[in-house]
Design an enzyme around this catalytic site. Structure first.
Site, PDB file in Angstrom:
ATOM      1  CB  THR A   1      -0.975   0.016   1.194  1.00  0.00           C
ATOM      2  OG1 THR A   1      -0.259   0.267   2.399  1.00  0.00           O
ATOM      3  CG2 THR A   1      -1.757  -1.288   1.292  1.00  0.00           C
ATOM      4  N   GLY A   2       0.401   2.290  -0.653  1.00  0.00           N
ATOM      5  CA  GLY A   2       1.186   3.520  -0.736  1.00  0.00           C
ATOM      6  C   GLY A   2       2.462   3.304  -1.527  1.00  0.00           C
TER       7      GLY A   2
ATOM      8  CB  SER B   1       4.948   8.467  -3.723  1.00  0.00           C
ATOM      9  OG  SER B   1       5.687   9.352  -2.960  1.00  0.00           O
ATOM     10  N   GLY B   2       7.756   7.337  -2.797  1.00  0.00           N
ATOM     11  CA  GLY B   2       8.579   7.166  -1.587  1.00  0.00           C
ATOM     12  C   GLY B   2       8.989   5.739  -1.251  1.00  0.00           C
TER      13      GLY B   2
ATOM     14  CE1 TYR C   1       3.260  10.088  10.071  1.00  0.00           C
ATOM     15  CE2 TYR C   1       5.029  10.592  11.600  1.00  0.00           C
ATOM     16  CZ  TYR C   1       4.559   9.922  10.491  1.00  0.00           C
ATOM     17  OH  TYR C   1       5.395   9.064   9.804  1.00  0.00           O
TER      18      TYR C   1
HETATM   19  N1  LIG Z   1       9.579   9.747   4.996  1.00  0.00           N
HETATM   20  C1  LIG Z   1       9.908   9.605   6.263  1.00  0.00           C
HETATM   21  O1  LIG Z   1      10.850  10.238   6.763  1.00  0.00           O
HETATM   22  C2  LIG Z   1       9.139   8.636   7.118  1.00  0.00           C
HETATM   23  C3  LIG Z   1       9.607   8.380   8.419  1.00  0.00           C
HETATM   24  C4  LIG Z   1       8.917   7.472   9.213  1.00  0.00           C
HETATM   25  C5  LIG Z   1       7.791   6.835   8.714  1.00  0.00           C
HETATM   26  N2  LIG Z   1       7.338   7.116   7.459  1.00  0.00           N
HETATM   27  C6  LIG Z   1       6.129   6.412   6.985  1.00  0.00           C
HETATM   28  O2  LIG Z   1       6.409   5.817   5.734  1.00  0.00           O
HETATM   29  C7  LIG Z   1       5.184   5.617   5.026  1.00  0.00           C
HETATM   30  C8  LIG Z   1       5.372   6.033   3.580  1.00  0.00           C
HETATM   31  O3  LIG Z   1       5.692   7.400   3.553  1.00  0.00           O
HETATM   32  P1  LIG Z   1       6.688   8.069   2.490  1.00  0.00           P
HETATM   33  O4  LIG Z   1       7.703   8.771   3.268  1.00  0.00           O
HETATM   34  O5  LIG Z   1       7.095   7.085   1.479  1.00  0.00           O
HETATM   35  O6  LIG Z   1       5.688   9.159   1.881  1.00  0.00           O
HETATM   36  P2  LIG Z   1       5.113   9.401   0.426  1.00  0.00           P
HETATM   37  O7  LIG Z   1       6.217   9.428  -0.571  1.00  0.00           O
HETATM   38  O8  LIG Z   1       4.247  10.610   0.571  1.00  0.00           O
HETATM   39  O9  LIG Z   1       4.215   8.120   0.138  1.00  0.00           O
HETATM   40  C9  LIG Z   1       2.972   7.959   0.768  1.00  0.00           C
HETATM   41  C10 LIG Z   1       2.167   6.906   0.038  1.00  0.00           C
HETATM   42  O10 LIG Z   1       0.927   6.731   0.750  1.00  0.00           O
HETATM   43  C11 LIG Z   1      -0.148   6.935  -0.137  1.00  0.00           C
HETATM   44  N3  LIG Z   1      -1.257   7.627   0.537  1.00  0.00           N
HETATM   45  C12 LIG Z   1      -1.204   8.759   1.280  1.00  0.00           C
HETATM   46  N4  LIG Z   1      -2.452   9.095   1.679  1.00  0.00           N
HETATM   47  C13 LIG Z   1      -3.300   8.174   1.170  1.00  0.00           C
HETATM   48  C14 LIG Z   1      -4.702   7.988   1.207  1.00  0.00           C
HETATM   49  N5  LIG Z   1      -5.523   8.839   1.826  1.00  0.00           N
HETATM   50  N6  LIG Z   1      -5.230   6.920   0.559  1.00  0.00           N
HETATM   51  C15 LIG Z   1      -4.425   6.047  -0.105  1.00  0.00           C
HETATM   52  N7  LIG Z   1      -3.098   6.170  -0.185  1.00  0.00           N
HETATM   53  C16 LIG Z   1      -2.535   7.227   0.438  1.00  0.00           C
HETATM   54  C17 LIG Z   1       0.396   7.810  -1.266  1.00  0.00           C
HETATM   55  O11 LIG Z   1      -0.335   7.522  -2.440  1.00  0.00           O
HETATM   56  P3  LIG Z   1      -1.012   8.655  -3.390  1.00  0.00           P
HETATM   57  O12 LIG Z   1      -0.164   9.868  -3.301  1.00  0.00           O
HETATM   58  O13 LIG Z   1      -1.008   7.989  -4.745  1.00  0.00           O
HETATM   59  O14 LIG Z   1      -2.370   8.818  -2.836  1.00  0.00           O
HETATM   60  C18 LIG Z   1       1.831   7.319  -1.378  1.00  0.00           C
HETATM   61  O15 LIG Z   1       1.915   6.201  -2.223  1.00  0.00           O
HETATM   62  C19 LIG Z   1       4.115   6.389   5.793  1.00  0.00           C
HETATM   63  O16 LIG Z   1       3.352   5.471   6.552  1.00  0.00           O
HETATM   64  C20 LIG Z   1       4.926   7.297   6.722  1.00  0.00           C
HETATM   65  O17 LIG Z   1       4.234   7.599   7.910  1.00  0.00           O
HETATM   66  C21 LIG Z   1       7.992   7.990   6.644  1.00  0.00           C
END
Ligand SMILES: NC(=O)c1ccc[n+]([C@@H]2O[C@H](COP(=O)([O-])OP(=O)(O)OC[C@H]3O[C@@H](n4cnc5c(N)ncnc54)[C@H](OP(=O)(O)O)[C@@H]3O)[C@@H](O)[C@H]2O)c1
Length: 315
Positions: free
Chosen positions: A24-25, A28-29, A179
């Site tokens: 899931t998700g 991106s990222g 968060y």
């Molecule tokens: N980046 C960091 O530093 C960090 C640190 C700790 C934990 N995390 C965790 O890592 C995970 C991924 O984050 P990321 O950093 O890779 O961010 P990201 O690049 O913004 O990716 C987020 C993903 O989640 C999806 N998403 C967001 N809201 C959504 C919704 N309402 N419905 C369905 N899909 C949704 C987005 O898809 P669409 O845009 O296509 O909707 C995207 O694929 C998250 O759980 C975040 O809390 C990140």
């Protein structure tokens, strides 16, 4: 030099041909990097998000790879339980009789606005916790023997508690606290799922959560207030910044590595087990979150105790 998640996790020799993974998700990222990695290892990957174009690009990249991996995209908004159910249905169809081998609960983010979903629940808690809880519950019967459920949490879970009586409120909203609360829920959910699977399901399915690192180059930081978002994206371009591929390494490790085949209910970072916060380890808090999440979604409690266990002794 290659710096793929499977290289960092030391699992680049593994072959996942014939296995199905839902990430899931993954438009991106971190999720995107994990999906590409699983595709390179040969899995059929269900790519998920809301952005159809970004999803199609990930699918194309996996399908075009020299390895056997294949992919398909399913769009679903995690703020809508009907869309989460439809994602579960599509996943079930894709996994077929062999079942789903990996569920990577990764979608989520940091949301600045104070708002509630149609369920009346604060948006961050719903998208980051309730949606993966619902998705996992819907897919429990479709998981293959020895399947793995991996949940992207965060070190941000530390220093907070969950007031389950207040998840429907946005009074005095703090996006950071929201968060933190959702990420604490991720760790507690993964631990409770691990415990319930061990006690009430004999198929060898595991559940763990992890912290991916702080990754300024992922899409996560786009939701921060303007100047912070710009600073994060500049930081993400620096050579020493943790990359999304490095962030995905622990996910791929938990999904694939033999040495964690039996690990369950645990929390990891940098491909190593870590102790989560005291609150995250509290079994009563984990159980209450599990029960209240089912109530909030209006669903039967998944993996509830067999009826006989619940009967109080009469005297
Ligand atoms: N980046 C960091 O530093 C960090 C640190 C700790 C934990 N995390 C965790 O890592 C995970 C991924 O984050 P990321 O950093 O890779 O961010 P990201 O690049 O913004 O990716 C987020 C993903 O989640 C999806 N998403 C967001 N809201 C959504 C919704 N309402 N419905 C369905 N899909 C949704 C987005 O898809 P669409 O845009 O296509 O909707 C995207 O694929 C998250 O759980 C975040 O809390 C990140």
């Amino acid at each position: 030099m290659r710096n793929y998640p499977e290289d960092i996790a030391g699992v680049d020799d593994e072959r996942l041909v014939g296995e199905t993974a839902l990430v899931t998700g993954s438009t991106s990222g971190i999720g995107r990097e994990a999906a590409l990695s699983l595709g390179r290892l040969g899995a059929h990957v269900i790519v998920h998000g809301r952005d159809e174009e970004a999803g199609a690009e990930v699918v194309e990249e996996i399908d075009a790879g020299v390895k056997e991996g294949t992919a398909e995209f399913v769009a679903a908004d995690f703020a809508d339980p009907a869309e989460v159910r439809a994602l579960a249905d599509a996943t079930r169809r894709a996994a077929g009789d062999d079942g789903l081998d990996l569920l990577l609960n990764n979608a989520g983010g940091y949301f600045r606005e104070a708002r509630r979903t149609d369920l009346g629940v604060e948006y961050t808690f719903h998208v980051n916790h309730l949606a993966p809880y619902q998705l996992t519950a819907e897919l429990l019967d479709d998981l293959a023997d020895d399947a793995r459920v991996v949940t992207t949490a965060s070190e941000a879970h530390r220093g907070d508690q969950i007031d389950l009586d207040a998840v429907d409120s946005v009074d005095g909203f703090s996006s950071w606290r929201a968060y933190q609360r959702s990420k604490l829920a991720n760790v507690q959910f993964a631990a409770e799922l691990g415990r319930r699977l061990r006690e009430r399901d004999d198929r060898g399915i595991t559940s763990n959560s992890f912290h991916p690192g702080a990754i300024p180059g992922s899409g996560f930081f786009r939701h921060l207030p303007g100047p912070l978002s710009g600073a994060a994206s500049a930081l993400g371009r620096l050579p020493f910044a943790t990359t999304p591929a490095e962030g995905a390494a622990t996910a791929v490790y938990l999904a694939v590595a033999d040495e964690v085949a039996d690990a369950t209910g645990r929390y990891f970072a940098d491909c190593r087990e870590r102790k989560p916060s005291t609150e995250a380890q509290d079994p009563r808090a984990q159980r209450r979150l599990w029960e209240e999440s089912a109530d909030l979604l209006g669903m039967d409690e998944p993996l509830s105790a067999p009826v006989a266990d619940e009967v109080e002794p009469t005297d």
